[in-house]
Write a protein that holds these residues in place. Structure first.
Motif, PDB file in Angstrom:
ATOM      1  N   LEU A 284       0.808  -1.214   0.000  1.00 61.28           N
ATOM      2  CA  LEU A 284       0.000   0.000   0.000  1.00 61.28           C
ATOM      3  C   LEU A 284       0.844   1.268   0.000  1.00 61.28           C
ATOM      4  CD1 LEU A 284      -2.700  -0.966   2.666  1.00 61.28           C
ATOM      5  CD2 LEU A 284      -2.755  -1.325   0.176  1.00 61.28           C
ATOM      6  N   HIS A 285       0.367   2.281  -0.718  1.00 57.63           N
ATOM      7  CA  HIS A 285       0.927   3.624  -0.628  1.00 57.63           C
ATOM      8  C   HIS A 285       0.288   4.334   0.566  1.00 57.63           C
ATOM      9  CE1 HIS A 285       2.986   3.198  -4.427  1.00 57.63           C
ATOM     10  NE2 HIS A 285       1.851   2.812  -5.014  1.00 57.63           N
ATOM     11  N   THR A 286       0.770   5.536   0.860  1.00 54.14           N
ATOM     12  CA  THR A 286       0.233   6.255   2.016  1.00 54.14           C
ATOM     13  C   THR A 286      -1.273   6.479   1.868  1.00 54.14           C
ATOM     14  OG1 THR A 286       0.842   8.361   0.973  1.00 54.14           O
ATOM     15  CG2 THR A 286       2.390   7.424   2.569  1.00 54.14           C
ATOM     16  N   ALA A 287      -1.979   6.245   2.962  1.00 56.87           N
ATOM     17  CA  ALA A 287      -3.430   6.423   3.080  1.00 56.87           C
ATOM     18  C   ALA A 287      -4.240   5.452   2.238  1.00 56.87           C
ATOM     19  CB  ALA A 287      -3.848   7.863   2.777  1.00 56.87           C
ATOM     20  N   GLU A 288      -3.600   4.455   1.649  1.00 56.62           N
ATOM     21  CA  GLU A 288      -4.361   3.403   0.987  1.00 56.62           C
ATOM     22  C   GLU A 288      -4.786   2.368   2.028  1.00 56.62           C
ATOM     23  OE1 GLU A 288      -2.842   3.302  -3.623  1.00 56.62           O
ATOM     24  OE2 GLU A 288      -1.937   1.877  -2.206  1.00 56.62           O
ATOM     25  N   PHE A 289      -5.852   1.655   1.720  1.00 54.50           N
ATOM     26  CA  PHE A 289      -6.305   0.616   2.647  1.00 54.50           C
ATOM     27  C   PHE A 289      -6.871  -0.562   1.877  1.00 54.50           C
ATOM     28  CE2 PHE A 289      -9.723   3.696   2.105  1.00 54.50           C
ATOM     29  CZ  PHE A 289     -10.868   2.937   1.917  1.00 54.50           C
ATOM     30  N   THR A 290      -6.624  -1.733   2.439  1.00 51.29           N
ATOM     31  CA  THR A 290      -7.164  -2.971   1.898  1.00 51.29           C
ATOM     32  C   THR A 290      -8.241  -3.484   2.847  1.00 51.29           C
ATOM     33  OG1 THR A 290      -5.249  -3.663   0.597  1.00 51.29           O
ATOM     34  CG2 THR A 290      -6.626  -5.412   1.491  1.00 51.29           C
ATOM     35  N   VAL A 291      -9.376  -3.853   2.268  1.00 51.84           N
ATOM     36  CA  VAL A 291     -10.484  -4.397   3.051  1.00 51.84           C
ATOM     37  C   VAL A 291     -10.585  -5.889   2.760  1.00 51.84           C
ATOM     38  CG1 VAL A 291     -12.909  -4.169   3.659  1.00 51.84           C
ATOM     39  CG2 VAL A 291     -11.661  -2.195   2.752  1.00 51.84           C
ATOM     40  N   LEU A 292     -10.451  -6.687   3.795  1.00 52.40           N
ATOM     41  CA  LEU A 292     -10.596  -8.132   3.681  1.00 52.40           C
ATOM     42  C   LEU A 292     -11.953  -8.504   4.266  1.00 52.40           C
ATOM     43  CD1 LEU A 292      -7.321  -7.593   4.835  1.00 52.40           C
ATOM     44  CD2 LEU A 292      -7.259  -9.754   3.571  1.00 52.40           C
ATOM     45  N   HIS A 293     -12.826  -8.986   3.412  1.00 48.41           N
ATOM     46  CA  HIS A 293     -14.195  -9.304   3.823  1.00 48.41           C
ATOM     47  C   HIS A 293     -14.271 -10.764   4.238  1.00 48.41           C
ATOM     48  CE1 HIS A 293     -15.944  -5.506   2.341  1.00 48.41           C
ATOM     49  NE2 HIS A 293     -15.001  -5.580   1.436  1.00 48.41           N
ATOM     50  N   VAL A 294     -14.636 -10.986   5.477  1.00 46.53           N
ATOM     51  CA  VAL A 294     -14.667 -12.328   6.047  1.00 46.53           C
ATOM     52  C   VAL A 294     -16.120 -12.749   6.241  1.00 46.53           C
ATOM     53  CG1 VAL A 294     -13.912 -13.785   7.965  1.00 46.53           C
ATOM     54  CG2 VAL A 294     -12.485 -11.849   7.227  1.00 46.53           C
ATOM     55  N   SER A 295     -16.414 -13.980   5.914  1.00 46.97           N
ATOM     56  CA  SER A 295     -17.775 -14.494   6.062  1.00 46.97           C
ATOM     57  C   SER A 295     -18.183 -14.538   7.530  1.00 46.97           C
ATOM     58  CB  SER A 295     -17.868 -15.902   5.474  1.00 46.97           C
ATOM     59  OG  SER A 295     -19.143 -16.469   5.732  1.00 46.97           O
ATOM     60  N   ALA A 296     -19.403 -14.087   7.788  1.00 47.36           N
ATOM     61  CA  ALA A 296     -19.961 -14.193   9.124  1.00 47.36           C
ATOM     62  C   ALA A 296     -20.805 -15.458   9.263  1.00 47.36           C
ATOM     63  CB  ALA A 296     -20.814 -12.958   9.437  1.00 47.36           C
TER      64      ALA A 296
END
Length: 313
Positions: A284-296
């Motif tokens: 990631l570059h600055t202020a980037e974010f990765t969202v990992l979606h996990v099953s509920a």
């Protein structure tokens, strides 16, 4: 905007469960009298995540929490431009439906809740049918309900080589502050329940706009700092493992060397495998974010991964 530049839009497949049956929301547009999934065009300076949440509320009155992405629809407009629409799924409960009674307006004539097969038959456009089918596949796999684990790299900070104080005291630059403001609404759209940050000032300042928007007090800890005196991997595995077991949406803000460890810990907790895709998601570059979606669902599973950048800076 040039003819070659696609028009960007965002929306959601909004769904609910009534007496054990899954219903999907379609809107009938006032002028076109067609039936489609709710969506709208991206405003200047807005992220796709903000756009999706805003457009759903404006069109339907419903305040949604974004869940896992459902991909894009791409098609050509009558004026020759290409349009790309990004979709997420979003579960709403009966309390929210009751809170927001719909009234027809200049843009939307009617809201219709339909079972999946009926929704596919009612959709005017084939590209909407494809989005419903993707959700149907996820539902069949037991992964319709998801929660997010967000790996966030801090925004742009003062230069490490010219900063005279301790590294942990480096503040955000003006650009970094704009970045932090830019990402706050998008991350908030996922409805996180907890914010954990490195205790370095630049990380604490990065999540400050998000904390203000969500009302969640961040927990600052040296455990996920790049200057931690101990290996952070064990602490991350324990913290993220607990978040996954409790199905608790969590944001973790840290430094470039720690982001891959956060992603790896989520992959392990979700009983998934590391891959080129998860590797790319951790760069990631600055202020980037990765969202990992996990099953509920009954068993944790990594349902989707997406990475976003700030609209500013």
């Amino acid at each position: 905007m040039s003819p070659e530049t696609p028009l960007l839009a965002a929306g959601a497949l909004v769904w609910r469960e009534v007496e054990g049956e899954v219903l999907v929301l379609l809107v009938e547009r006032t002028q076109h009298r067609d039936h489609s999934l709710p969506k709208g065009k991206l405003d200047p300076g807005e992220t796709l995540l903000e756009c999706a949440a805003r457009e759903i509320e404006e069109e339907t009155g419903l305040r949604i929490t974004l869940e896992a992405p459902l991909g894009t629809s791409e098609y050509r407009l009558p004026d020759g431009r290409d349009k790309v629409v990004y979709y997420w799924q979003a579960l709403v409960d009966e309390q929210e439906v009751a809170r927001a009674p719909f009234e027809p307006n200049d843009e939307i004539l009617e809201l219709t809740w339909l079972p999946i097969e009926a929704a596919k038959a009612r959709c005017t456009y084939e590209h909407d049918v494809h989005i419903v089918e993707r959700f149907e596949e996820r539902l069949a796999a037991g992964h319709a309900r998801t929660f997010p684990i967000v790996a966030l790299r801090h925004a742009k900070a003062a230069n490490a080589f010219s900063w005279e104080g301790a590294d942990a005291t480096r503040p955000l630059t003006d650009r970094g502050e704009r970045q932090a403001q830019s990402i706050a609404a998008g991350i908030a759209a996922y409805g996180p329940q907890r914010i954990v940050t490195s205790d370095a000032l630049r990380c604490v300042q990065t999540v400050a706009p998000l904390a203000e928007r969500t009302g969640i007090a961040p927990k600052a800890t040296a455990e996920i700092s790049q200057e931690s005196s101990v290996d952070p991997r064990a602490a991350l595995e324990a913290r993220i493992g607990k978040a996954v077991r409790k199905r608790r949406g969590t944001v973790l803000c840290s430094h470039a060397p720690i982001i891959p460890e956060i992603v790896t810990a989520v992959v392990h907790a979700a009983d998934a495998r590391e891959s080129e895709r998860t590797h790319r998601a951790s760069m990631l570059h600055t202020a980037e974010f990765t969202v990992l979606h996990v099953s509920a669902g009954a068993e944790p599973a990594l349902v989707a991964i997406e990475t976003h950048s700030p609209a500013a800076g």
